[in-house]
Design an enzyme around this catalytic site. Sequence first.
Site, short mmCIF file in Angstrom:
data_model
loop_
_atom_site.label_atom_id
_atom_site.label_comp_id
_atom_site.label_asym_id
_atom_site.label_seq_id
_atom_site.Cartn_x
_atom_site.Cartn_y
_atom_site.Cartn_z
N ASP A 93 -9.29 -107.11 72.56
CA ASP A 93 -9.21 -106.97 71.12
C ASP A 93 -10.62 -106.71 70.58
O ASP A 93 -11.48 -107.59 70.62
CB ASP A 93 -8.62 -108.23 70.49
CG ASP A 93 -8.70 -108.23 68.97
OD1 ASP A 93 -8.47 -107.15 68.39
OD2 ASP A 93 -8.98 -109.29 68.38
N VAL A 94 -10.85 -105.50 70.09
CA VAL A 94 -12.18 -105.09 69.63
C VAL A 94 -12.25 -105.25 68.12
O VAL A 94 -11.62 -104.51 67.36
CB VAL A 94 -12.48 -103.63 70.03
CG1 VAL A 94 -13.91 -103.26 69.62
CG2 VAL A 94 -12.27 -103.42 71.52
N GLY A 95 -13.01 -106.24 67.67
CA GLY A 95 -13.20 -106.47 66.24
C GLY A 95 -14.58 -106.04 65.79
O GLY A 95 -15.43 -105.64 66.61
N SER A 122 -16.78 -109.36 66.94
CA SER A 122 -16.62 -109.84 68.32
C SER A 122 -15.58 -109.01 69.06
O SER A 122 -14.66 -108.46 68.46
CB SER A 122 -16.18 -111.30 68.34
OG SER A 122 -17.12 -112.13 67.70
N TYR A 158 4.58 -98.80 54.89
CA TYR A 158 3.22 -98.60 54.40
C TYR A 158 3.15 -97.15 53.97
O TYR A 158 3.84 -96.29 54.56
CB TYR A 158 2.24 -98.87 55.55
CG TYR A 158 0.92 -99.52 55.16
CD1 TYR A 158 0.89 -100.81 54.64
CD2 TYR A 158 -0.29 -98.86 55.34
CE1 TYR A 158 -0.31 -101.42 54.31
CE2 TYR A 158 -1.50 -99.46 55.02
CZ TYR A 158 -1.50 -100.74 54.50
OH TYR A 158 -2.69 -101.35 54.17
N ALA A 215 -4.85 -101.58 63.86
CA ALA A 215 -4.17 -101.95 65.10
C ALA A 215 -4.05 -103.46 65.24
O ALA A 215 -3.02 -103.98 65.69
CB ALA A 215 -4.93 -101.38 66.30
N ASP A 216 -5.08 -104.19 64.81
CA ASP A 216 -5.04 -105.65 64.93
C ASP A 216 -3.94 -106.25 64.07
O ASP A 216 -3.31 -107.24 64.44
CB ASP A 216 -6.40 -106.25 64.58
CG ASP A 216 -6.89 -105.85 63.19
OD1 ASP A 216 -6.47 -104.80 62.67
OD2 ASP A 216 -7.73 -106.59 62.62
N ARG A 217 -3.69 -105.65 62.91
CA ARG A 217 -2.65 -106.17 62.00
C ARG A 217 -1.26 -105.97 62.60
O ARG A 217 -0.40 -106.85 62.50
CB ARG A 217 -2.76 -105.49 60.63
CG ARG A 217 -4.12 -105.73 59.96
CD ARG A 217 -4.25 -104.96 58.66
NE ARG A 217 -3.49 -105.59 57.58
CZ ARG A 217 -3.33 -105.05 56.39
NH1 ARG A 217 -3.86 -103.87 56.11
NH2 ARG A 217 -2.63 -105.68 55.45
N THR A 224 -29.12 -126.89 46.82
CA THR A 224 -28.72 -125.48 46.88
C THR A 224 -27.89 -125.16 48.12
O THR A 224 -26.85 -124.51 48.03
CB THR A 224 -29.96 -124.58 46.83
OG1 THR A 224 -30.66 -124.82 45.61
CG2 THR A 224 -29.58 -123.11 46.91
#
Length: 263
Positions: free
Chosen positions: A6-8, A11, A100, A108-110, A184
């Site tokens: 899985d290429v995000g 990562s 859609y 593709a990940d979805r 802060t």
Amino acid sequence: MLLVIDVGNTSIVYGVYQDKELIQNFRIATVKTRSSDEYGMIFQNTLSHAGIELNEIENVIISSVVPNLMHTLPSMIIKYFGKMPIIVNTELNYDLKVEYDNPSAVGADRIVNAVAALEVYGGPCIIIDIGTAMTFCVVDEERIYRGGLIFPGIGISAEALFERTSKLPRIEIKRTEKVVQTNTVASMQSGLYHGYNVLIDGIIEKIMLEMGFDEEKTKIISTGGFSTLLTHESKYDIIIDKYLTLDGLRIIYDMNRDKILGN
């Protein structure tokens, strides 16, 4: 053995399945400038360290949202594994109808997450992927992908505070007990943590109302790097599944096994 990748944007997560069991998984940084040989050595070293030899990998399937790597990684697989990888695209069977405007534009990940959620948990379901971008995907009980929404992930927001303001520092993203803080750094951490928690619950509520989903029947699944941090205190019963995308890749491979092997 099946290698799933899985290429995000931030990562690359990959794992090895023996039949339906995930026996090893790894996470490395997505670096668009790495060569196929550099990635080949990384994969070889991590797999070898886990006791898996390259010649034990029988097939490979890749899902990617990073077009720049879709020559590099397949080339690496061919050279180092001697296999032609399967790429998640519109030509594969998902047993999923995509409503859609342009179905091929859905990441593709979805699609992979939707397939996994339906297979493992059933529909209707809402899938929240909390990575570089945060996505919500909606699938009904008739296996129809109804769409969703996309907005900046918590990491992007934290980085924007640092880069676009003069005095705010780069911070660690973490949970804070109190909303109101007195320095802060803690104020920024509180804003991000509690802000995204409220945002997630608010979006789920709006989806439920808009889609007419029954809260008791709807499965809500979160995945991605910040899924545990940002959804474990939700007012909703959210299932945290870190390996949803990897499981989805394995399921899609199984759905297309006869077609793939037939070729």
